[in-house]
Design an enzyme around this catalytic site. Structure first.
Site, short mmCIF file in Angstrom:
data_model
loop_
_atom_site.label_atom_id
_atom_site.label_comp_id
_atom_site.label_asym_id
_atom_site.label_seq_id
_atom_site.Cartn_x
_atom_site.Cartn_y
_atom_site.Cartn_z
N SER A 218 76.43 30.71 23.71
CA SER A 218 77.74 30.06 23.72
C SER A 218 78.85 31.11 23.57
CB SER A 218 77.81 28.98 22.64
OG SER A 218 78.66 27.93 23.05
N LYS B 196 75.25 19.90 25.57
CA LYS B 196 75.92 20.48 24.40
C LYS B 196 75.50 19.72 23.15
CE LYS B 196 78.22 23.90 23.04
NZ LYS B 196 77.68 25.25 23.26
#
Length: 611
Positions: free
Chosen positions: A399, A201
């Site tokens: 995402s 991430k």
């Protein structure tokens, strides 16, 4: 005295009434004049036999129509740029393919190109449409002055590629150069604490690191390799050049002058504009004394109605295309954003509309608010139970963008789409050092241990961070579960391919995150088949395009400006320093848009940009 007051009041009232009437008549007259100016061009636009459609590569191409606010702002400022939607470009090229009056398409790359704002996925869809035109016998000629990788990727489809003798061609591979803010934040005393799940991430790294982490470097390299590999394969096939040769050019030459580009087989001719026009005049059988060749602009050609050539259908059965383009934010959102509540309401409406038989959700979003994504995903799931919901991924659907796609019937993506990034994070800022260094302090009185958790006056304690981490873990596990159920994948496998990692569309298909390689047109066609509509359906796009009044005023002003000889403002390339400052401004804007009520986000790395 009373009569005087009455007479004065009556006189004043009469004057005001007369003023209103005058203004009304004046406004009506102005509207009629503007309407005449706006419609004069359309009524006079004709497609002559043996015409060439001119596709200006500097035109701005977006997924959706401009919003009312954008139209109004452009109209007032007078700063306008040619703009078409991707769908309109594809439909217009299809119309040209079937139009016997059209003999060719001219890709004009002589001006500063806005193609650089398009991702490779969108460019691939346009490229496919051009390939179909070429296969139908339409001659495609591309002419450029300064070709970058995106412009050439599109132009390489042409039968004949011409470069100006002073022109240059950039074939130097792809790169991503993220900006890191950690040093500046530390220097100015702004504290940052991160809670996240997923070793890949990378969205939070600009705030806590000064360079890419090994994991983020690994995923970025893999993504660039995939997109660059597709570029070399596609361009190489059109130009009959081995992909390895293109790699050698990128490694050893990078910037090619016109003669070098020709000797390398990248272009067919080196010529000036007048020479290209001369060849196009021959193609269109134009008279030698004509100033230019027989032509019609792509945007103008799109406006010309022709029932026999129109790709649109007239039917009560609707296939709805919903555009989710921009940052995902909580609430209704603003222009250029995907407001969770607004889109959920739209899906609810389409679900109950009996005329809407299927929905294509076109996603072009890096993600954003996890709460907003969940609100939208719920409506997508409920709608899927009533009618087919097909997802078409644009340049990026990652995402939070993938979150809302996961529960659809089928997912389409281009091989160079950026997707995945299944992970969540939270960013916690505090200004303690900045304030203390300038003589500012705080004190606190509270009735419970965590009553002041939301403060920016100090860093979060380990116990408070643990609370935030539990919340992030919960959202991440929910994300995994959504993907597992929607994609019918074991949760363990989803956990392995998640971790916030970014994938290309081709790689995403191989691991089960995407069903099929294809663009918006393929997704629409599939949706109509799923709804068993055969050819009896009509396309409807949402959110609705700007109203008649907004489009009328915008078009009228455009035509009036043209009639007065006022040229439109051209967007010029920035110098390198300005470009970097713009990147910083974009980072700040993204932070301003972060409005999730829980402070948890599902988003791509902030400044992941392929150049």
């Amino acid at each position: 005295m009373n009569n005087f007051i009455k007479q004065t009041f009556a006189s004043l009232l009469g004057s005001l009434l007369g003023l209103f009437i005058f203004c009304g008549i004046g406004t009506t007259g102005l509207l009629l004049l503007l309407f005449a100016a706006a419609t004069s061009k359309d009524t006079g636009s004709l497609v002559k036999d043996k015409s060439v459609v001119v596709f200006d590569l500097s035109m701005n191409i977006t997924d959706r129509e401009p919003s009312s606010g954008e139209v109004f702002q452009q109209t007032l400022s007078g700063v306008e740029q040619e703009r078409m939607t991707l769908r309109s470009v594809l439909d217009t090229l299809e119309k040209a393919r079937r139009d016997r009056r059209i003999v060719g398409i001219y890709l004009d790359g002589t001006r500063t190109s806005a193609a650089s704002s398009l991702g490779f996925a969108s460019l691939k869809e346009i490229r496919k449409a051009l390939e179909e035109c070429r296969a139908a016998g339409k001659k495609i000629v591309a002419y450029g002055m300064d070709w970058g990788k995106r412009e050439y990727y599109l132009s390489s489809v042409a039968d004949t590629i011409v470069l100006n003798p002073l022109g240059l061609m950039e074939i130097n591979g792809l790169s991503s150069q993220p900006m890191f803010l950690a040093g500046a934040l530390q220097k100015y005393g702004i504290g940052v604490q991160i809670v996240r799940v997923g070793k890949f991430k990378g969205a939070v790294e600009p705030f806590i690191l000064t360079k890419l982490s090994p994991e983020n470097r690994e995923q970025t390299q893999k993504l660039l390799n995939d997109v660059w590999g597709e570029w070399r394969t596609t361009v190489g096939a059109s130009r009959k050049i081995n992909p390895q040769k293109l790699q050698a050019i990128a490694d050893n030459q990078a910037i090619l002058e016109a003669t070098a580009a020709k000797s390398s087989g990248l272009v067919d001719q080196v010529a000036y504009t007048d020479q290209v026009i001369g060849d196009l005049k021959k193609l269109t059988a134009s008279d030698k004394d004509d100033k230019t060749f027989r032509q019609i602009d792509l945007k103008e050609y799109a406006r010309i109605p022709n029932k026999s050539l129109s790709v649109e259908r007239d039917s009560k059965n609707k296939v709805a295309v919903v555009y989710a383009e921009g940052e995902i934010v909580d609430g209704k959102g603003e222009d250029g954003q995907v407001g969770g509540d607004r889109f959920a309401k739209l899906f609810n409406k389409l679900r109950q509309d009996k005329d809407v038989k299927a929905i294509v959700l076109r996603i072009n979003s890096p993600g954003g608010s996890a709460t907003a994504a969940e609100v939208m995903q719920r409506e997508v799931r409920l709608t899927r139970e009533a009618k087919p919901v097909i997802v078409s991924m644009g340049d990026v659907a990652a995402s939070g963008g993938y979150w809302i796609a996961s529960d659809s019937n089928r997912i389409f993506a281009e091989p160079n789409t950026i997707t995945g990034s299944i992970g969540v994070f939270g960013v916690l800022f505090n200004g303690q050092k900045l304030a203390n260094d300038n003589g500012i302090t705080w004190d606190s009185v509270k009735t419970a241990r965590y009553a002041d958790t939301q403060t920016v006056a100090r860093p979060k304690s380990p116990q408070e961070l643990a609370i935030y981490q539990r919340s992030v873990n919960r959202i991440y596990n929910l994300f995994l579960n959504k993907v597992s159920q929607g994609r019918k994948l074991p949760e363990q496998k989803v956990a392995e391919i998640a971790q916030g990692r970014v994938w290309s569309g081709e790689a995403a298909k191989q691991i089960g995150l995407v069903d099929e390689i294809g663009g918006l047109s393929a997704a629409i066609e599939y949706a109509s088949k799923q709804a068993n509509l055969d050819k009896d359906w009509q396309l409807q796009e949402y959110p609705k395009e700007s109203s008649f009044e907004e489009r009328f005023f915008g078009r009228a002003v455009e035509e009036t400006r043209t009639a007065l000889g006022i040229e439109k403002a051209q967007i010029k390339s920035s110098n390198p320093l300005t470009t970097e400052l713009q990147k910083l401004q974009q980072e700040i804007t993204i932070l301003q848009n972060m409005n999730d009520p829980q402070g948890i986000y599902a988003r791509l790395p902030f400044n992941l940009k392929i150049e």
